[in-house]
Design an enzyme around this catalytic site. Structure first.
Site, mmCIF file in Angstrom:
data_model
loop_
_atom_site.group_PDB
_atom_site.id
_atom_site.type_symbol
_atom_site.label_atom_id
_atom_site.label_comp_id
_atom_site.label_asym_id
_atom_site.label_seq_id
_atom_site.Cartn_x
_atom_site.Cartn_y
_atom_site.Cartn_z
ATOM 1 N N ASP A 31 0.851 -1.183 0.000
ATOM 2 C CA ASP A 31 0.000 0.000 0.000
ATOM 3 C C ASP A 31 0.899 1.250 0.000
ATOM 4 O O ASP A 31 1.754 1.391 0.887
ATOM 5 C CB ASP A 31 -0.862 -0.065 1.279
ATOM 6 N N GLU A 83 29.518 6.902 6.530
ATOM 7 C CA GLU A 83 29.534 5.471 6.796
ATOM 8 C C GLU A 83 29.505 4.717 5.479
ATOM 9 O O GLU A 83 29.123 3.563 5.413
ATOM 10 C CB GLU A 83 28.404 5.050 7.751
ATOM 11 N N CYS A 120 25.508 7.370 11.754
ATOM 12 C CA CYS A 120 24.939 8.666 11.362
ATOM 13 C C CYS A 120 25.311 9.817 12.294
ATOM 14 O O CYS A 120 25.126 10.981 11.943
ATOM 15 C CB CYS A 120 23.422 8.571 11.273
ATOM 16 N N THR A 163 14.016 2.935 2.953
ATOM 17 C CA THR A 163 14.508 4.154 3.627
ATOM 18 C C THR A 163 15.875 4.577 3.080
ATOM 19 O O THR A 163 16.693 5.106 3.817
ATOM 20 C CB THR A 163 14.612 3.927 5.150
ATOM 21 N N SER A 211 16.623 -1.729 15.678
ATOM 22 C CA SER A 211 17.338 -0.450 15.527
ATOM 23 C C SER A 211 16.447 0.713 15.976
ATOM 24 O O SER A 211 16.932 1.702 16.523
ATOM 25 C CB SER A 211 17.822 -0.255 14.088
ATOM 26 N N HIS A 244 17.853 13.257 14.224
ATOM 27 C CA HIS A 244 18.292 12.359 13.149
ATOM 28 C C HIS A 244 17.034 11.704 12.562
ATOM 29 O O HIS A 244 16.220 11.157 13.307
ATOM 30 C CB HIS A 244 19.247 11.301 13.688
ATOM 31 N N LYS A 253 8.123 8.897 16.671
ATOM 32 C CA LYS A 253 8.270 8.118 17.911
ATOM 33 C C LYS A 253 9.217 8.835 18.881
ATOM 34 O O LYS A 253 8.947 8.927 20.079
ATOM 35 C CB LYS A 253 8.821 6.721 17.610
ATOM 36 N N ASN A 328 16.894 8.814 3.752
ATOM 37 C CA ASN A 328 17.946 8.853 4.774
ATOM 38 C C ASN A 328 19.285 9.246 4.145
ATOM 39 O O ASN A 328 19.712 8.628 3.168
ATOM 40 C CB ASN A 328 18.074 7.464 5.422
ATOM 41 N N SER A 364 23.793 4.479 14.742
ATOM 42 C CA SER A 364 23.635 3.087 15.166
ATOM 43 C C SER A 364 24.954 2.586 15.728
ATOM 44 O O SER A 364 26.026 3.086 15.400
ATOM 45 C CB SER A 364 23.255 2.219 13.970
HETATM 46 N N1 CAA Z 1 -0.942 2.773 5.963
HETATM 47 C C1 CAA Z 1 -0.403 3.516 6.973
HETATM 48 N N2 CAA Z 1 0.646 3.078 7.724
HETATM 49 C C2 CAA Z 1 1.166 1.867 7.444
HETATM 50 C C3 CAA Z 1 0.634 1.042 6.411
HETATM 51 C C4 CAA Z 1 -0.452 1.550 5.655
HETATM 52 N N3 CAA Z 1 -1.005 0.852 4.657
HETATM 53 N N4 CAA Z 1 1.360 -0.094 6.379
HETATM 54 C C5 CAA Z 1 2.312 -0.009 7.345
HETATM 55 N N5 CAA Z 1 2.170 1.181 7.992
HETATM 56 C C6 CAA Z 1 2.998 1.702 9.085
HETATM 57 C C7 CAA Z 1 3.315 0.662 10.145
HETATM 58 O O1 CAA Z 1 2.274 0.560 11.102
HETATM 59 C C8 CAA Z 1 4.601 1.222 10.719
HETATM 60 O O2 CAA Z 1 4.313 2.293 11.587
HETATM 61 P P1 CAA Z 1 4.566 2.148 13.174
HETATM 62 O O3 CAA Z 1 6.006 1.754 13.333
HETATM 63 O O4 CAA Z 1 4.267 3.493 13.710
HETATM 64 O O5 CAA Z 1 3.631 1.063 13.617
HETATM 65 C C9 CAA Z 1 5.294 1.849 9.497
HETATM 66 O O6 CAA Z 1 4.280 2.039 8.527
HETATM 67 C C10 CAA Z 1 6.383 0.964 8.878
HETATM 68 O O7 CAA Z 1 5.797 -0.294 8.599
HETATM 69 P P2 CAA Z 1 6.574 -1.636 8.977
HETATM 70 O O8 CAA Z 1 7.116 -1.545 10.374
HETATM 71 O O9 CAA Z 1 5.720 -2.788 8.618
HETATM 72 O O10 CAA Z 1 7.769 -1.512 7.945
HETATM 73 P P3 CAA Z 1 8.925 -2.542 7.658
HETATM 74 O O11 CAA Z 1 8.942 -3.650 8.634
HETATM 75 O O12 CAA Z 1 8.849 -2.905 6.230
HETATM 76 O O13 CAA Z 1 10.251 -1.664 7.850
HETATM 77 C C11 CAA Z 1 11.894 -0.483 9.083
HETATM 78 C C12 CAA Z 1 10.401 -0.548 8.685
HETATM 79 C C13 CAA Z 1 12.197 -1.615 10.064
HETATM 80 C C14 CAA Z 1 12.160 0.864 9.753
HETATM 81 C C15 CAA Z 1 12.788 -0.643 7.820
HETATM 82 O O14 CAA Z 1 12.486 0.352 6.885
HETATM 83 C C16 CAA Z 1 14.260 -0.646 8.100
HETATM 84 O O15 CAA Z 1 14.850 -1.676 8.460
HETATM 85 N N6 CAA Z 1 14.961 0.546 7.913
HETATM 86 C C17 CAA Z 1 16.399 0.656 8.108
HETATM 87 C C18 CAA Z 1 16.766 0.769 9.568
HETATM 88 C C19 CAA Z 1 16.361 2.106 10.148
HETATM 89 O O16 CAA Z 1 16.182 3.096 9.469
HETATM 90 N N7 CAA Z 1 16.254 2.148 11.481
HETATM 91 C C20 CAA Z 1 15.937 3.388 12.184
HETATM 92 C C21 CAA Z 1 16.630 3.468 13.527
HETATM 93 S S1 CAA Z 1 18.389 3.228 13.308
HETATM 94 C C22 CAA Z 1 18.951 4.720 12.702
HETATM 95 O O17 CAA Z 1 18.301 5.720 12.806
HETATM 96 C C23 CAA Z 1 20.283 4.732 12.037
HETATM 97 C C24 CAA Z 1 20.089 4.809 10.582
HETATM 98 O O18 CAA Z 1 20.054 5.896 10.027
HETATM 99 C C25 CAA Z 1 19.893 3.570 9.838
#
Ligand code: CAA
Length: 440
Positions: A31, A83, A120, A163, A211, A244, A253, A328, A364
């Protein structure tokens, strides 16, 4: 004490764009609102085949030097935070200096060059290093060039693929800065974590869900540590709070966590208590699980209150505008959040001079830093001079097939040759390892 801080900033985005709801989501069978509403992203920036961390960093630095009338002799230090480094010996700053020396009469032989690495947060650590170098009186009247540059790409099929992003931010750190003064107060939260790793590999191994939790845990520690030196923080103390931003949903969050923390034991908590009940305190619960459930319930109610929504709309949302369009940028991410907020203030006639911003950086592995910055009287001229909107507008919109090709190009494990999607215009380009950073 003379003010020390960021005199000027310039941004360089990768020249390509991936439309997340329009191109990426349909291919993934997802979606589009997962991207726009869930993660908070519209698009990611990507580097064209002739771009990399050196060219983007050098292009941002060149724009900055031209605009501020800086010569190599004005710069006593060049630090690159990244990085995405490709050389385990020579710092990326030497490559960037090599590019810049092609277009200036002087050279950077006098400049101390280095590379900072802590995921980062390294961009902010480089700012801190520059600040300390100037405060220690070792700068001999010169300023420092800090460049945060990354190609934040994940392996195809990894959850992180949503991302991604690529771009560079160049900052000039000096005495009597034109943009913001950095405060001496800082707070840290730091722990050995393995949520996000790149051990001699091109794309990260990341436990995405964990993470997110590690980010929040370190940020809370950093806020507490910051308050231990700066005193208690109140939500209305700051015009903006740039954090960040790996994706805007992450900051949603973090902002809630910060708000809950800083409203404890204040008149605001009293008022909120009438509406949603007093905040849960760990000591009032027998087990961790029921405490966490109570916190979750409190947070769910908190985010629906007018008071929180107004604070979020004024203090946090304006920091996310650029991130929504570029994804990002790892080390550059918190620095484009600052620019987003200041651009918003400029567009809305908000006078920021003398106002304070609370800056939350994170890397991280993991470490968070909280510090404050005071906006200088000359900020408007600095922000007006940015051409980031035009850069974003000029990006080439990748089709799915284009995306697959360009992702392979930037995978160092693959030998791929594709045509450029865009034509470089008076910029440094990567033209093979023997001709790094040639200016076209
Ligand atoms: N409509 C509205 N919202 C929706 C939706 C829809 N149809 N489908 C999903 N969502 C929402 C989910 O509810 C979720 O929100 P919440 O967390 O508030 O519940 C959000 O969209 C993301 O959905 P998922 O959690 O299902 O997404 P995912 O599992 O595919 O991946 C992620 C999310 C884990 C962040 C992934 O993108 C990822 O691994 N990213 C890289 C790691 C990262 O960025 N980590 C952040 C912290 S670490 C950091 O900051 C260092 C850095 O730069 C990497």
């Amino acid at each position: 004490m003379t003010a020390v801080g960021i005199d000027a900033i310039e941004i360089w985005t990768g020249n390509l764009k991936l439309d997340l709801p329009g191109t990426f989501a349909p291919e993934k069978g997802e979606d589009p609102e997962k991207y726009t509403k869930g993660l908070g992203l519209n698009a990611s920036s990507f580097p064209d085949s002739y771009e990399d961390i050196v060219t983007m960093g050098a292009n941002a630095a060149h724009r900055l030097m031209e605009r501020k009338g800086l010569e190599p002799d004005d710069i006593g230090r060049i630090d690159v935070a990244t990085e995405s480094a490709f050389d385990n010996s020579k710092p990326v700053s030497t490559y960037v200096a090599g590019c810049l020396e092609q277009v200036y009469d002087g050279d950077f032989h006098h400049a101390n060059k280095g590379e900072r690495k802590f995921a980062c947060i390294a961009g902010t650590q480089s700012l801190d290093d520059a600040y300390n170098w100037i405060r220690a009186g070792r700068n001999r009247g010169r300023g420092a060039l800090v460049i945060a540059t990354d190609t934040a790409l994940y392996a195809r099929g990894d959850a992180g693929e949503a991302t991604q992003g690529a771009g560079a931010v160049a900052m000039y750190i000096s005495e009597d800065p034109d943009l913001v003064e950095l405060s001496t107060d800082q707070g840290y939260g730091s722990a050995d974590e393995t949520d996000f790793l790149k051990p001699n590999q091109q794309f990260p191994s990341v436990d995405g869900k964990r993470s997110v939790q590690v980010y929040l845990a370190r940020m809370r520690e950093a806020l507490e540590d910051y308050e231990s030196v700066a005193g208690d923080v109140h939500p209305d103390d700051f015009a903006f709070a740039p954090f960040h931003t790996p994706f805007p949903g992450m900051v949603r969050k973090a902002a809630m966590l910060a708000y809950r923390h800083v409203t404890r034991d204040t008149a605001i908590e009293e008022e909120l208590a009438k509406e949603i009940g007093r905040q849960p305190r760990a000591e009032a619960f027998d087990d961790k699980e029921s405490f966490h459930d109570a916190v979750r319930e409190y947070m769910d109610a908190l985010k629906e209150t007018d008071r929180y929504q107004e604070w979020y709309a004024e203090t946090i949302d304006p920091t996310l505008t650029l991130s929504r369009e570029v994804g990002n940028w790892y080390t550059g991410s918190v620095h484009i959040a600052r620019v987003s907020a200041m651009k918003y203030a400029l567009q809305n006639g908000q006078d920021l001079a003398g106002e304070t911003m609370l800056v939350g950086s994170y890397g991280s592995g993991a470490q968070a830093e909280i510090h404050a910055e005071t906006v200088q009287d000359t900020w408007e001229k600095e922000i007006e001079a940015l051409n980031v909107d035009a850069q974003l507008e000029a990006r080439y919109d990748l089709s799915w097939e284009d995306y697959e090709e360009i992702h392979d190009v930037h995978n160092h494990d693959m030998d791929v040759d594709v045509e450029e999607f865009t034509t470089p215009e008076a910029e440094f380009v990567f033209d093979g390892w023997g001709r790094m950073g040639e200016r076209k």
